[in-house]
Design a protein around this motif. Structure first.
Motif, PDB file in Angstrom:
ATOM      1  N   LEU A   1       0.838  -1.206   0.000  1.00 32.58           N
ATOM      2  CA  LEU A   1       0.000   0.000   0.000  1.00 32.58           C
ATOM      3  C   LEU A   1       0.869   1.251   0.000  1.00 32.58           C
ATOM      4  N   SER A   2       0.506   2.207  -0.827  1.00 30.29           N
ATOM      5  CA  SER A   2       1.309   3.427  -0.885  1.00 30.29           C
ATOM      6  C   SER A   2       0.593   4.603  -0.230  1.00 30.29           C
ATOM      7  N   VAL A   3      -0.412   4.296   0.592  1.00 33.93           N
ATOM      8  CA  VAL A   3      -1.220   5.366   1.184  1.00 33.93           C
ATOM      9  C   VAL A   3      -0.418   6.156   2.216  1.00 33.93           C
ATOM     10  N   GLU A   4      -0.428   7.475   2.075  1.00 33.04           N
ATOM     11  CA  GLU A   4       0.205   8.335   3.062  1.00 33.04           C
ATOM     12  C   GLU A   4      -0.883   9.110   3.784  1.00 33.04           C
ATOM     13  N   LEU A   5      -0.796   9.157   5.110  1.00 30.34           N
ATOM     14  CA  LEU A   5      -1.841   9.818   5.882  1.00 30.34           C
ATOM     15  C   LEU A   5      -1.244  10.913   6.761  1.00 30.34           C
ATOM     16  N   PRO A   6      -2.055  11.936   7.090  1.00 26.41           N
ATOM     17  CA  PRO A   6      -1.564  12.973   8.009  1.00 26.41           C
ATOM     18  C   PRO A   6      -1.471  12.414   9.421  1.00 26.41           C
ATOM     19  N   THR A   7      -0.473  12.838  10.172  1.00 23.00           N
ATOM     20  CA  THR A   7      -0.385  12.410  11.569  1.00 23.00           C
ATOM     21  C   THR A   7      -1.463  13.126  12.375  1.00 23.00           C
ATOM     22  N   PHE A   8      -1.679  12.615  13.593  1.00 24.55           N
ATOM     23  CA  PHE A   8      -2.751  13.185  14.404  1.00 24.55           C
ATOM     24  C   PHE A   8      -2.490  14.652  14.727  1.00 24.55           C
ATOM     25  N   ASP A   9      -1.210  15.004  15.007  1.00 29.42           N
ATOM     26  CA  ASP A   9      -0.932  16.401  15.344  1.00 29.42           C
ATOM     27  C   ASP A   9      -0.837  17.282  14.099  1.00 29.42           C
ATOM     28  N   ARG A  10      -1.095  16.688  12.928  1.00 29.39           N
ATOM     29  CA  ARG A  10      -1.124  17.421  11.652  1.00 29.39           C
ATOM     30  C   ARG A  10       0.202  18.108  11.323  1.00 29.39           C
ATOM     31  N   THR A  11       1.316  17.607  11.890  1.00 26.86           N
ATOM     32  CA  THR A  11       2.602  18.234  11.595  1.00 26.86           C
ATOM     33  C   THR A  11       3.281  17.565  10.413  1.00 26.86           C
ATOM     34  N   GLY A  12       2.830  16.413  10.041  1.00 27.74           N
ATOM     35  CA  GLY A  12       3.489  15.733   8.936  1.00 27.74           C
ATOM     36  C   GLY A  12       2.637  14.592   8.431  1.00 27.74           C
ATOM     37  N   THR A  13       3.246  13.718   7.634  1.00 26.04           N
ATOM     38  CA  THR A  13       2.516  12.567   7.148  1.00 26.04           C
ATOM     39  C   THR A  13       3.295  11.304   7.462  1.00 26.04           C
ATOM     40  N   PHE A  14       2.624  10.178   7.363  1.00 30.79           N
ATOM     41  CA  PHE A  14       3.323   8.902   7.548  1.00 30.79           C
ATOM     42  C   PHE A  14       2.792   7.903   6.525  1.00 30.79           C
ATOM     43  N   LEU A  15       3.621   6.896   6.256  1.00 24.51           N
ATOM     44  CA  LEU A  15       3.218   5.837   5.335  1.00 24.51           C
ATOM     45  C   LEU A  15       2.486   4.784   6.160  1.00 24.51           C
ATOM     46  N   LEU A  16       1.248   4.473   5.763  1.00 23.08           N
ATOM     47  CA  LEU A  16       0.419   3.577   6.556  1.00 23.08           C
ATOM     48  C   LEU A  16       1.117   2.257   6.868  1.00 23.08           C
ATOM     49  N   ILE A  17       1.780   1.680   5.854  1.00 25.91           N
ATOM     50  CA  ILE A  17       2.353   0.344   6.101  1.00 25.91           C
ATOM     51  C   ILE A  17       3.551   0.415   7.056  1.00 25.91           C
ATOM     52  N   ASP A  18       4.208   1.592   7.147  1.00 22.85           N
ATOM     53  CA  ASP A  18       5.276   1.712   8.140  1.00 22.85           C
ATOM     54  C   ASP A  18       4.714   1.541   9.539  1.00 22.85           C
ATOM     55  N   LYS A  19       3.565   2.157   9.776  1.00 23.01           N
ATOM     56  CA  LYS A  19       2.961   2.091  11.109  1.00 23.01           C
ATOM     57  C   LYS A  19       2.444   0.687  11.415  1.00 23.01           C
ATOM     58  N   MET A  20       2.094  -0.068  10.334  1.00 24.53           N
ATOM     59  CA  MET A  20       1.538  -1.404  10.544  1.00 24.53           C
ATOM     60  C   MET A  20       2.601  -2.375  11.054  1.00 24.53           C
ATOM     61  N   GLN A  21       3.891  -2.023  10.861  1.00 28.28           N
ATOM     62  CA  GLN A  21       4.960  -2.924  11.286  1.00 28.28           C
ATOM     63  C   GLN A  21       5.127  -2.856  12.801  1.00 28.28           C
ATOM     64  N   GLY A  22       5.402  -3.979  13.381  1.00 26.68           N
ATOM     65  CA  GLY A  22       5.795  -4.012  14.787  1.00 26.68           C
ATOM     66  C   GLY A  22       4.764  -3.499  15.771  1.00 26.68           C
ATOM     67  N   LEU A  23       3.489  -3.586  15.434  1.00 21.61           N
ATOM     68  CA  LEU A  23       2.440  -3.104  16.339  1.00 21.61           C
ATOM     69  C   LEU A  23       2.464  -3.830  17.683  1.00 21.61           C
TER      70      LEU A  23
END
Lengths: 299, 652, 347
Positions: B533-555
């Motif tokens: 997945l190449s989806v990029e989403l805004p972080t909660f504090d709206r200061t930047g973005t993150f790649l969804l699949i990066d966050k899915m790792q190591g939960l």
């Protein structure tokens, strides 16, 4: 020969009155066909004008879920709070055209192929036997699943064609068998000897003899199409139409309508409609038999 | 003459019937319904059932009550009960010591030993083994697990991971040939490189030859059919035929004294609702899952005064999902059919209260957008700040129209037209075998048509058929009515993300992906992202973005604070995209016979109203009920439902 | 050599004498081949694979994610969804040649042979009784009412036909269950025999079988009888007024004899074809009815195999049913020419 316009007109008038008389004799010739025709006419008119008289709204209303029949809702309401009577009315035209078309298609295919196979014989007959065998044994479920993945049917003609593909083969074989048996009988042999054309033999001699049989099968296919169309909807071959009688029936059944007095009418309304419609068709067919079947007139 | 022969037939028939009827009446004394039997429904293989659950056949009650895990967790509440394991100690050095119950035995009387646990994990190699670097038997009743240092889960997750597998299903002695073979293959396999995060059970990466050998070995293992059903659990097979399966309490079992029934009797493959309702009404069933429509539910309770109906939260919400692969051609340029504004507009179209009420009157309506987690779980796992920041939409047709017009659509003659000026006609595709979703689909289509978007319905005969066509690029419908999020395993905030972004939802929504190996432009993308997945989403504090699949790792490895931060980021990010319109969080219903199941919770409630409308939410004030109700769902808690834990703990 | 020549001559004569039959046999075999290939292509092209379906089942049963279940399913099945059709077909044919009609992909203990052995007797038990009763009753009633078209009996039959044509068979089944099993408690609502009995050839067990089959058979008969009586009416109308019937009347034969010996027998001809088809289809079971009554039969097994995309099982059952349907049609055609010599002449 040139005829004066007045003569042509009067001739035309004569012809058309004669035609109307003939039609009237066919459909209102006796009590049965008169009653049957009236029932069918009622349904046809209902299909055309019903939605104008009883406009249906698919709007949901959770405050009037599953109401019992009343003046306002003659057949009660369904789970979504919609009037079941109006659903039936709106569904009429689609249900009837699908039923009629699929009966027409399958009877036509069965009749043409069956009669040709019986009349012509030889390699043609063998080929048709082969094809009917294939259609009798080809599984419909996988075919439907594949079709469902490819498209969603939403017009009665395609719908009816798909239904008739799996319903003509058995009838075709039976007609063929009858034709083979008939064509060796004396009256056909005489026609042959008299060098009458095949067209004459088929339409004037054979058809009246298998007419009743074909008529009965027309009714059977029609009935199967009404109850079978919901199967195609559940598999996803055709779009799920909440106003289709079969769909109403299935939805009601799956909601437990059989054990819930509040929703008996939701379940029985489509059954009742099918029954009345069947009554009309059967009466008309009996009436037609009375009028046309040479055998019955003898008696 | 014909009449006479018919008469004869009728006479014969009557005679046969009366005899058999008499015979049936006396049979009720022999077997029939006894107080000590628990009646329910289950599905097993009509012919060719194998004697172990890894053999590929459906095992019905045997899967539910005969096969035990080390720890039983209750899906939806994550409560755990120790079954084969007596205790589990997680040490600081990255190891876990499992002490098996000394009295745990196989149904043939043999001791259940540590080697059996090792055998299960080696032969099946499911997700748990990917987190282990080693598993060994210390002595007959002690197992030691060493976790991979790089992705070591936290203690909470370790328990849940161990709870997923039915380890009491592989007896080493019975399957020795294949267990030894796979252990040898794994021993020879090269170790994974340092820092590797991909799939590597026991830290090993098999080569092609070893993989082929392992598959062949596994096939032989599944094909083997032992002569008794391999299990350790509280109930044993008593008798089985095509339609009835009866289990009997296992006298050797450590909880035998605490089992609530001597027999469990189940009927096979009963799927028609009228049959199930009728059996409930006539008292043939002591338990059945599901919530019929309100009217029917009341009729069932009315007909059988012993029945009560419980409800619990279902860890999943249902609603509309967009198919983002659909495009529209405007001046020769392909543009997405559902652009941002349109999707936002859809959030306002529906009267979700009505849809929720019709689908399941005991569901909880939600007016948020798709979050990839059931609302009740999201509220629990997110920070309060993040939860409050989520937009709560409403039923507002004029706001919806405004947004649709902003998105390029227009309303002509009462019907909405797309950006290309053509009248829109959508197909809403749903799984017809799911009753509440089928009801919701009809309601949804009705509301869309009323709003002026022409919508037709397409039903599929099973979830698989729906998923099969919904994930195809070519033939899929514009909209689906399905789970907008669902938790198939434990609730710990990962299960529903897996459903959304690794298993199901993203395929149906057709979210954008990085090119796979060999596709155009793949060289520009790091190898680890190929095809992902190449989806990029805004972080909660709206200061930047993150790649969804990066966050899915190591939960699983995150501590509580990190976990909350990640959940906040993912959920607020997903919600900002409006990929779907959830309508309601579903509830699970259960019928119980109070005469058979005598210690049902909250007698005060069901004595007042047998249709219990109260659904514990899992907050601190109703935690006891939350667990007690959760445990009632046999399909969520298996054998743990039939053990009297209160008495068991008292006597320990 | 002489012997061989005479053998050849006899063989040729034999073939020639029964060329009608051999021709039909040839067509039947050809159809069978075509049907096997065609249905294999169809089944393989059904959307969704056995792995998808199996993974879903495993993920529910084992409480694991679909992703995990997919891996497990791949391991368990040892089956490649991308394998070319030809390869799969040859695997299937290979099994066929060894006398296996096919083995389930996901459960090696479940073979089509076993399914047929265990479940076919149950399906046939119910369906054959139902078919026989509805055929006999339907044709009798049909031929008698055609004779007296305005009688009370004929009207009653019309009424029954209207009702049974309007109520789909699964609703008939559910109404029977609701009334006779749940409300009155006279009959069991599901199953094939009392679970506490040992299956065997003894009177108690057979009675139990009959007792459990009563509602399914009744439902079948109620919805099928109208078909046969309608077919009979349609066909009998074509026979009425034939010379032999008029002659029989003229001879003053009793009505009953005319109906039985002349009318019914001659009207039966087209029904033989339909009966043959129904008889063949019967071997495939009635999926909907069997699942409503939870009567373990071929139809239920077939629809489950379809749902699980278990190709070899689906194909195996289909092959079996096709052989029966085609074979029965062959027999019917042959019987036909025996009943009605006119057909032989034209062939």
């Amino acid at each position: 020969m040139i005829m004066s316009p007045a003569k042509t007109l009067s001739r035309f008038r004569d012809e058309s009155t004669r035609f109307l008389h003939a039609v009237a004799r066919i459909f209102f010739g006796n009590a049965r066909s008169a009653l049957g025709t009236s029932v069918l006419l009622f349904f046809i008119l209902l299909g055309i004008f019903g939605p104008l008289l009883f406009p249906y709204s698919s709007e949901i209303d959770v405050t009037s879920q599953l109401l019992r029949p009343s003046i306002e809702h003659p057949f009660g309401t369904d789970l979504w709070g919609r009037d079941v009577f109006r659903q039936i009315v709106v569904g009429t035209s689609d249900v009837l055209s699908i039923a009629f078309l699929s009966a027409l298609f399958s009877v036509a295919i069965a009749m043409i192929l069956g009669m040709l196979a019986g009349m012509v014989g030889g390699i043609f007959d063998k080929t048709i036997l082969f094809i009917t065998n294939v259609f009798l044994t080809i599984p419909s479920l996988p075919v439907f699943l594949i079709l469902a993945a490819l498209f969603t049917v939403d017009n009665p003609v395609t719908f009816a064609s798909i239904l008739s593909v799996f319903s003509w083969a058995g009838m075709c074989r039976a007609i063929r068998a009858q034709i083979i048996s008939l064509k060796e009988r004396d009256f056909i042999q005489i026609c042959r000897v008299m060098k009458m054309s095949n067209v004459h033999i088929i339409f004037k001699e054979l058809l009246p003899n298998v007419g009743s049989y074909i008529l009965i099968n027309f009714i059977i296919v029609m009935k199967n199409a009404i109850t079978g169309s919901v199967g195609l909807m559940l598999l996803g071959v055709a779009s799920f139409e909440p106003t289709n009688w079969g769909a109403i029936l299935t939805t009601a059944k799956n909601s437990g309508a059989l054990i819930n007095p509040n929703s008996y009418m939701w379940l029985f309304a489509p059954i009742l409609s099918i029954a009345v419609f069947q009554l009309g068709v059967i009466l008309l067919s009996k009436g037609l038999d009375d009028t046309f079947n040479p055998r019955l007139r003898v008696m | 003459m014909i009449r006479r022969s018919i008469l004869k037939k009728l006479l014969l028939l009557t005679a046969v019937l009366s005899v058999s009827f008499g015979f049936y009446s006396c049979d009720e004394i022999i077997g029939g319904k006894t107080v000590d039997t628990f009646y329910m429904l289950a599905n097993w293989e009509t012919v060719g059932m194998k004697n172990h659950i890894n053999g590929g056949s459906q095992a019905g009650l045997l899967n539910i009550f005969s096969v035990e895990p080390l720890i039983q967790y209750v899906r939806s509440t994550d409560e755990i009960y120790y079954m084969l394991a007596e205790s589990v100690d997680h040490n600081d050095d990255g190891t876990t010591i499992i002490h098996l119950r000394p009295e745990a035995r196989w149904h043939n009387g043999d001791d259940y030993v540590a080697q059996d646990v090792v055998a299960y994990y080696y032969i099946n190699q499911l997700e748990a083994t990917n987190y282990m670097s080693a598993i060994e038997a210390i002595d007959d009743k002690t197992v030691k697990i060493t976790w991979k240092a790089s992705i070591e889960p936290n203690d909470n997750v370790k328990n849940l991971i161990l709870a997923v597998d039915p380890v009491g299903s592989v007896k080493y002695d019975v399957f020795k040939t294949w267990v030894d073979a796979i252990i040898e293959i794994m021993d020879e396999a090269p170790a994974m490189p340092e820092g590797y995060t991909g799939w590597a059970p026991f830290g090993k990466i098999v080569n092609d030859v070893q993989e082929t050998a392992a598959y062949a070995n596994y096939a032989e293992f599944t094909n083997y059919n032992p002569d008794w059903f391999i299990a350790t659990g509280p109930y044993k097979l008593y008798s089985v035929n095509e339609t009835d399966m009866i289990l009997i309490a296992n006298e050797d079992h450590w909880a035998y004294e605490y089992l609530k029934f001597k027999y469990v009797h189940s009927y096979n493959h009963i799927t028609d609702p009228t049959q199930i309702y009728g059996m409930l009404m006539s008292g043939q069933l002591d338990y059945a899952g599901g919530t019929p429509i309100l009217d029917t539910l009341e009729q069932i309770l009315l007909a059988n005064e012993n029945l009560v109906h419980f409800k619990t939260n279902d860890p999943g919400a249902c609603g509309l999902l967009f198919n983002l692969a659909k495009t529209v051609s405007v001046d020769g340029v392909r543009r997405p059919l559902f652009n941002d504004k349109i999707r936002e507009g859809f959030e306002y179209i529906f009267n979700r209260d009505d849809i929720a009420f019709i689908a399941n009157p005991y569901s909880k309506v939600t007016y948020r957008s798709m979050m990839a987690m059931a609302p009740s779980d999201a509220e629990k796992y997110m920070s309060e700040e993040a939860w409050d920041s989520l937009t709560v939409y409403s039923h507002d047709a004029s706001r919806a129209a405004e947004l649709l017009i902003e998105g390029g659509w227009s309303k002509v003659d009462g019907w909405w037209h797309g950006e290309d000026g053509e009248k829109l006609s959508f197909t809403l595709h749903f799984d017809g075998s799911n009753d509440h979703q089928a009801r919701a689909a009809q309601a949804t289509a009705a509301q869309m048509n009323e709003f002026g978007i022409e919508t037709k319905l397409k039903s599929s005969s099973s979830w698989n058929d729906w998923f099969g066509s919904a994930q195809s690029y070519v033939w899929s419908s514009e909209l689906s009515l399905t789970w907008t999020d669902l938790n198939m395993s434990f609730s710990y905030p990962t299960g529903s993300f897996v459903y959304a972004f690794r298993d199901v939802s993203f395929k149906v929504i057709h979210l954008p992906k990085f090119p796979a190996f060999g596709e155009a432009g793949y060289e520009e993308v790091p190898e680890k992202y190929w095809g992902d997945l190449s989806v990029e989403l805004p972080t909660f504090d709206r200061t930047g973005t993150f790649l969804l699949i990066d966050k899915m790792q190591g939960l699983y490895s995150l501590d509580d604070a990190e976990m909350q931060e990640t959940v906040d980021d993912i959920i607020t990010g997903v919600a900002s995209q409006n990929w779907g319109v959830p309508f309601y969080q579903n509830s699970c219903g259960m019928f119980y016979n109070t005469k058979a199941f005598t210690d049902l919770p909250r007698k005060d409630l069901w004595e007042a109203d047998r249709n219990i409308e109260y659904i514990p939410s899992g907050n601190e004030d109703d935690l006891t009920d939350f667990y007690a109700f959760g445990r009632l769902n046999i399909h969520f808690s298996y054998a743990a439902t039939l053990i009297d834990w209160e008495r068991f703990f008292e006597n320990q | 050599m002489e012997k061989f020549k005479s053998f050849l001559r006899h063989l040729r004569m034999f073939l020639f004498k029964y060329r009608y039959f051999f021709m039909k046999l040839g067509i039947a075999l050809l159809t069978l081949g075509a049907v096997v290939i065609l249905s294999f292509i169809l089944i393989v092209n059904m959307p969704g694979t056995v792995i998808d379906a199996f993974a879903m089942q495993l993920s529910v049963e084992r409480r694991i994610s679909l992703d995990q279940a997919y891996i497990l399913a791949t391991q368990m099945l040892n089956y490649d969804p991308d394998a070319p059709i030809l390869e799969r077909f040859s695997v299937y044919l290979g099994q066929l040649l060894q006398g296996n009609l096919g083995v389930s992909i996901k459960n090696s203990a479940k073979s089509v042979n076993l399914i047929l052995r265990e479940l076919l007797p149950r399906t046939l038990f119910v369906s054959s009784i139902a078919l026989t009763i509805s055929f006999l009753l339907g044709t009798t009633v049909g031929s008698r009412t055609i004779w007296r078209r305005k009688s009370f009996g004929a009207r009653a039959l019309d009424g029954y036909i209207v009702v049974s044509n309007a109520v789909p068979d699964y609703i008939v089944a559910l109404i029977l269950i609701t009334v006779f099993a749940f409300n009155l408690g006279w009959f069991p609502n599901q199953g094939a025999y009392n679970a506490l009995l040992d299956p065997g050839f003894n009177i108690i067990f057979i009675l139990s079988l009959l007792y459990f089959a009563f509602l399914p058979i009744s439902a079948h008969v109620f919805s099928q009888m109208s078909f046969w009586s309608m077919q009979m009416q349609g066909s009998a109308l074509g026979v009425l007024g034939e010379d032999y019937i008029n002659a029989a009347r003229a001879r003053g034969l009793p009505e009953k004899i005319i109906i039985r010996k002349y009318l019914k027998r001659n009207a039966m001809l087209p029904l033989v074809t339909q009966l043959a088809i129904s008889f063949g289809v019967m071997f495939g079971g009635a999926p909907l009815m069997e699942s409503i009554f939870n009567y373990p039969g071929i139809g239920q097994a077939f629809s489950q195999a379809i749902a699980e995309r278990d190709y070899y099982v689906v194909q195996g059952i289909l092959l079996f049913v096709s052989v029966i349907v085609i074979g029965v049609n062959l027999v019917a055609d042959t019987i036909y020419s025996l009943i009605d010599p006119r057909i032989r002449r034209s062939a």
